[in-house]
Design a protein around this motif. Structure first.
Motif, mmCIF file in Angstrom:
data_model
loop_
_atom_site.group_PDB
_atom_site.id
_atom_site.type_symbol
_atom_site.label_atom_id
_atom_site.label_comp_id
_atom_site.label_asym_id
_atom_site.label_seq_id
_atom_site.Cartn_x
_atom_site.Cartn_y
_atom_site.Cartn_z
ATOM 1 N N GLU A 7 0.828 -1.214 0.000
ATOM 2 C CA GLU A 7 0.000 0.000 0.000
ATOM 3 C C GLU A 7 0.862 1.264 0.000
ATOM 4 O O GLU A 7 0.540 2.250 -0.663
ATOM 5 N N LYS A 8 1.964 1.222 0.728
ATOM 6 C CA LYS A 8 2.897 2.356 0.766
ATOM 7 C C LYS A 8 3.484 2.592 -0.630
ATOM 8 O O LYS A 8 3.601 3.745 -1.084
ATOM 9 N N MET A 9 3.834 1.512 -1.313
ATOM 10 C CA MET A 9 4.392 1.632 -2.665
ATOM 11 C C MET A 9 3.357 2.199 -3.629
ATOM 12 O O MET A 9 3.684 3.028 -4.489
ATOM 13 N N ILE A 10 2.113 1.775 -3.488
ATOM 14 C CA ILE A 10 1.042 2.302 -4.346
ATOM 15 C C ILE A 10 0.864 3.805 -4.103
ATOM 16 O O ILE A 10 0.726 4.588 -5.049
ATOM 17 N N GLU A 11 0.918 4.198 -2.848
ATOM 18 C CA GLU A 11 0.786 5.629 -2.519
ATOM 19 C C GLU A 11 1.930 6.436 -3.116
ATOM 20 O O GLU A 11 1.713 7.508 -3.703
ATOM 21 N N LEU A 12 3.146 5.938 -2.988
ATOM 22 C CA LEU A 12 4.313 6.653 -3.525
ATOM 23 C C LEU A 12 4.251 6.739 -5.044
ATOM 24 O O LEU A 12 4.562 7.786 -5.631
ATOM 25 N N ALA A 13 3.876 5.643 -5.709
ATOM 26 C CA ALA A 13 3.771 5.633 -7.173
ATOM 27 C C ALA A 13 2.689 6.623 -7.619
ATOM 28 O O ALA A 13 2.888 7.394 -8.563
ATOM 29 N N THR A 14 1.570 6.623 -6.931
ATOM 30 C CA THR A 14 0.452 7.517 -7.285
ATOM 31 C C THR A 14 0.846 8.985 -7.095
ATOM 32 O O THR A 14 0.468 9.854 -7.887
ATOM 33 N N ASP A 15 1.635 9.250 -6.074
ATOM 34 C CA ASP A 15 2.086 10.613 -5.793
ATOM 35 C C ASP A 15 2.975 11.154 -6.918
ATOM 36 O O ASP A 15 3.090 12.367 -7.104
ATOM 37 N N GLN A 16 3.589 10.251 -7.679
ATOM 38 C CA GLN A 16 4.461 10.658 -8.778
ATOM 39 C C GLN A 16 3.697 11.199 -9.975
ATOM 40 O O GLN A 16 4.266 11.881 -10.832
ATOM 41 N N LEU A 17 2.414 10.901 -10.056
ATOM 42 C CA LEU A 17 1.627 11.304 -11.225
ATOM 43 C C LEU A 17 1.643 12.817 -11.418
ATOM 44 O O LEU A 17 1.565 13.302 -12.537
ATOM 45 N N GLN A 18 1.782 13.550 -10.319
ATOM 46 C CA GLN A 18 1.800 15.022 -10.412
ATOM 47 C C GLN A 18 3.042 15.528 -11.164
ATOM 48 O O GLN A 18 3.038 16.639 -11.680
ATOM 49 N N PHE A 19 4.110 14.731 -11.195
ATOM 50 C CA PHE A 19 5.359 15.157 -11.848
ATOM 51 C C PHE A 19 5.479 14.642 -13.278
ATOM 52 O O PHE A 19 6.370 15.076 -14.028
ATOM 53 N N SER A 20 4.621 13.700 -13.644
ATOM 54 C CA SER A 20 4.639 13.107 -14.969
ATOM 55 C C SER A 20 4.553 14.207 -16.030
ATOM 56 O O SER A 20 3.676 15.070 -15.983
ATOM 57 N N TYR A 21 5.487 14.169 -17.001
ATOM 58 C CA TYR A 21 5.542 15.193 -18.055
ATOM 59 C C TYR A 21 5.031 14.572 -19.358
ATOM 60 O O TYR A 21 5.743 13.814 -20.021
ATOM 61 N N THR A 22 3.771 14.869 -19.688
ATOM 62 C CA THR A 22 3.136 14.159 -20.809
ATOM 63 C C THR A 22 2.340 15.094 -21.723
ATOM 64 O O THR A 22 1.134 14.932 -21.890
ATOM 65 N N PRO A 23 3.017 16.091 -22.325
ATOM 66 C CA PRO A 23 2.278 17.009 -23.202
ATOM 67 C C PRO A 23 1.769 16.333 -24.477
ATOM 68 O O PRO A 23 0.908 16.895 -25.158
ATOM 69 N N TYR A 24 2.273 15.153 -24.825
ATOM 70 C CA TYR A 24 1.906 14.518 -26.103
ATOM 71 C C TYR A 24 0.853 13.438 -25.950
ATOM 72 O O TYR A 24 -0.107 13.388 -26.715
ATOM 73 N N SER A 25 1.001 12.568 -24.959
ATOM 74 C CA SER A 25 0.014 11.483 -24.808
ATOM 75 C C SER A 25 -1.020 11.774 -23.731
ATOM 76 O O SER A 25 -2.130 11.239 -23.769
ATOM 77 N N GLY A 26 -0.651 12.581 -22.744
ATOM 78 C CA GLY A 26 -1.557 12.800 -21.615
ATOM 79 C C GLY A 26 -1.677 11.572 -20.722
ATOM 80 O O GLY A 26 -2.450 11.560 -19.766
ATOM 81 N N PHE A 27 -0.895 10.528 -21.028
ATOM 82 C CA PHE A 27 -0.948 9.288 -20.250
ATOM 83 C C PHE A 27 0.098 9.365 -19.143
ATOM 84 O O PHE A 27 1.308 9.345 -19.414
ATOM 85 N N LYS A 28 -0.374 9.475 -17.911
ATOM 86 C CA LYS A 28 0.541 9.696 -16.785
ATOM 87 C C LYS A 28 0.832 8.392 -16.063
ATOM 88 O O LYS A 28 -0.081 7.607 -15.784
ATOM 89 N N VAL A 29 2.133 8.171 -15.799
ATOM 90 C CA VAL A 29 2.548 6.933 -15.122
ATOM 91 C C VAL A 29 3.464 7.285 -13.953
ATOM 92 O O VAL A 29 4.317 8.181 -14.050
ATOM 93 N N GLY A 30 3.266 6.582 -12.853
ATOM 94 C CA GLY A 30 4.129 6.745 -11.679
ATOM 95 C C GLY A 30 4.641 5.385 -11.231
ATOM 96 O O GLY A 30 3.959 4.362 -11.391
ATOM 97 N N ALA A 31 5.855 5.374 -10.678
ATOM 98 C CA ALA A 31 6.446 4.111 -10.216
ATOM 99 C C ALA A 31 7.140 4.313 -8.879
ATOM 100 O O ALA A 31 7.629 5.408 -8.571
ATOM 101 N N ALA A 32 7.159 3.243 -8.086
ATOM 102 C CA ALA A 32 7.924 3.230 -6.834
ATOM 103 C C ALA A 32 8.708 1.920 -6.811
ATOM 104 O O ALA A 32 8.126 0.835 -6.932
ATOM 105 N N LEU A 33 10.028 2.047 -6.702
ATOM 106 C CA LEU A 33 10.944 0.897 -6.775
ATOM 107 C C LEU A 33 11.557 0.656 -5.401
ATOM 108 O O LEU A 33 12.125 1.571 -4.793
#
Ligand code: THU
Length: 139
Positions: A7-33
């Motif tokens: 659950e902590k990893m899911i929260e961290l990955a989801t928090d990354q979506l705000q930084f996703s730079y996607t002016p072309y696809s608009g498809f935002k992805v976040g990851a926590a490793l």
């Protein structure tokens, strides 16, 4: 892996979506490793006007970690969706699976796909990349 850690990893990955730079696809992805020592590295996708230099969230997380000396990994969590809305799993692309294959044991390394802390599934790298080609093949 324990539910709390996932659950902590899911929260961290989801928090990354705000930084996703996607002016072309608009498809935002976040990851926590997660490293074997328990440290967490995050990543987002970073697109480019020339398209091919685009870096996926998973590879951003891996390259951040490896560039800081990490070599041993336990799991990665990936979330993503159009405009950052998580309706389906965002499974790693083939290139990202190959990068995982370079540093991870395919039978041990876990890939957590989620749409939220209440909905996720856990796969091994071997399940997502059967018969993968890795460093051991060059021995
Ligand atoms: N993308 C990722 O970041 N990870 C994946 O596993 C699949 C695809 C990104 C790349 C691009 O910025 C956007 O999603 C659409 O392909």
């Amino acid at each position: 892996m324990e539910k709390e850690r996932i659950e902590k990893m899911i929260e961290l990955a989801t928090d990354q979506l705000q930084f996703s730079y996607t002016p072309y696809s608009g498809f935002k992805v976040g990851a926590a490793l997660l490293t074997k020592s328990g440290k967490m590295y995050t990543g987002c996708n970073i697109e480019n006007a020339a398209y091919t230099p685009t870096n996926c969230a998973e590879r951003t997380a891996f390259f951040k970690a490896v560039s800081e000396g990490e070599r041993e990994f336990e799991a990665i969590c990936v979330v993503g969706g159009k405009d950052g809305i998580l309706t389906e799993y965002a499974a790693p692309c083939g290139v990202c699976r190959q990068v995982m294959m370079e540093f991870c044991d395919p039978q041990q390394f876990l890939i957590i796909l989620a749409t939220g802390t209440d909905h996720y599934d856990v796969y091994t790298l071997k399940e997502l990349l059967p018969l993968g080609f890795g460093p051991a093949n060059l021995n």
